[in-house]
Design a protein around this motif. Structure first.
Motif, short mmCIF file in Angstrom:
data_model
loop_
_atom_site.label_atom_id
_atom_site.label_comp_id
_atom_site.label_asym_id
_atom_site.label_seq_id
_atom_site.Cartn_x
_atom_site.Cartn_y
_atom_site.Cartn_z
N HIS A 1 3.60 5.83 -5.67
CA HIS A 1 3.50 5.93 -7.13
C HIS A 1 2.33 6.80 -7.56
CE1 HIS A 1 6.69 3.24 -8.46
NE2 HIS A 1 6.47 2.59 -7.33
N GLU A 2 1.37 7.04 -6.69
CA GLU A 2 0.25 7.90 -7.02
C GLU A 2 0.67 9.36 -7.12
OE1 GLU A 2 -2.83 7.24 -4.16
OE2 GLU A 2 -3.10 5.14 -4.76
N HIS A 3 1.83 9.69 -6.58
CA HIS A 3 2.30 11.07 -6.61
C HIS A 3 2.82 11.49 -7.97
CE1 HIS A 3 1.62 11.44 -2.37
NE2 HIS A 3 2.35 10.37 -2.14
N GLY A 4 2.91 10.55 -8.90
CA GLY A 4 3.31 10.88 -10.26
C GLY A 4 4.79 10.74 -10.50
N SER B 1 7.74 12.55 -8.42
CA SER B 1 7.96 12.30 -6.99
C SER B 1 9.37 11.77 -6.76
CB SER B 1 6.93 11.31 -6.45
OG SER B 1 7.17 10.02 -6.93
N GLU C 1 0.83 -1.20 0.00
CA GLU C 1 0.00 0.00 0.00
C GLU C 1 0.87 1.25 0.00
OE1 GLU C 1 -2.66 -0.28 3.32
OE2 GLU C 1 -3.68 -2.05 2.47
N GLU C 2 1.92 1.27 0.81
CA GLU C 2 2.83 2.41 0.85
C GLU C 2 3.52 2.60 -0.49
OE1 GLU C 2 5.52 1.71 4.09
OE2 GLU C 2 3.98 2.10 5.61
N HIS C 3 3.94 1.51 -1.10
CA HIS C 3 4.61 1.57 -2.39
C HIS C 3 3.65 2.12 -3.45
CE1 HIS C 3 7.60 0.31 -5.36
NE2 HIS C 3 6.59 -0.08 -6.10
N GLU C 4 2.43 1.61 -3.47
CA GLU C 4 1.45 2.07 -4.45
C GLU C 4 1.08 3.53 -4.20
OE1 GLU C 4 -1.65 -0.84 -4.14
OE2 GLU C 4 -0.58 -2.25 -5.44
N ALA C 5 0.97 3.94 -2.95
CA ALA C 5 0.66 5.34 -2.63
C ALA C 5 1.78 6.25 -3.11
CB ALA C 5 0.44 5.51 -1.13
N HIS D 1 10.24 9.16 -5.10
CA HIS D 1 10.16 7.77 -4.63
C HIS D 1 11.34 6.98 -5.16
CE1 HIS D 1 8.35 4.11 -3.21
NE2 HIS D 1 8.53 3.56 -4.39
#
Length: 71
Positions: free
Chosen positions: A43-46, A49, A37-41, A51
């Motif tokens: 990646h939601e930042h575009g 980010s 969930e943290e990893h997917e979240a 990451h």
């Protein structure tokens, strides 16, 4: 849980296979799901980010290779 936690091409000797099964059973799947969930979240930042894509999810065991088998 249909979550890939170990992947390696080829066969393993029976003792190594048994050790792998033992280690996968020790996984805290709640923690694995949280990490996903943290990893997917992240990646939601575009694409802009900060990451880090070169990371390890530290599942509490080390086999000297990628952790990508299904549990």
């Amino acid at each position: 849980d249909n979550i890939l936690v170990f992947r390696q091409a080829g066969a393993l000797p029976p003792p190594a296979f048994e050790k792998l099964i033992e280690e996968v059973r020790k996984l805290d799947m709640d923690d694995v799901r949280r990490q996903i969930e943290e990893h997917e979240a992240a990646h939601e930042h575009g694409p802009g980010s900060n990451h880090d894509h070169d990371h390890d999810h530290h599942h509490g065991h080390d086999h000297g290779h990628a952790h990508d088998d299904e549990d």
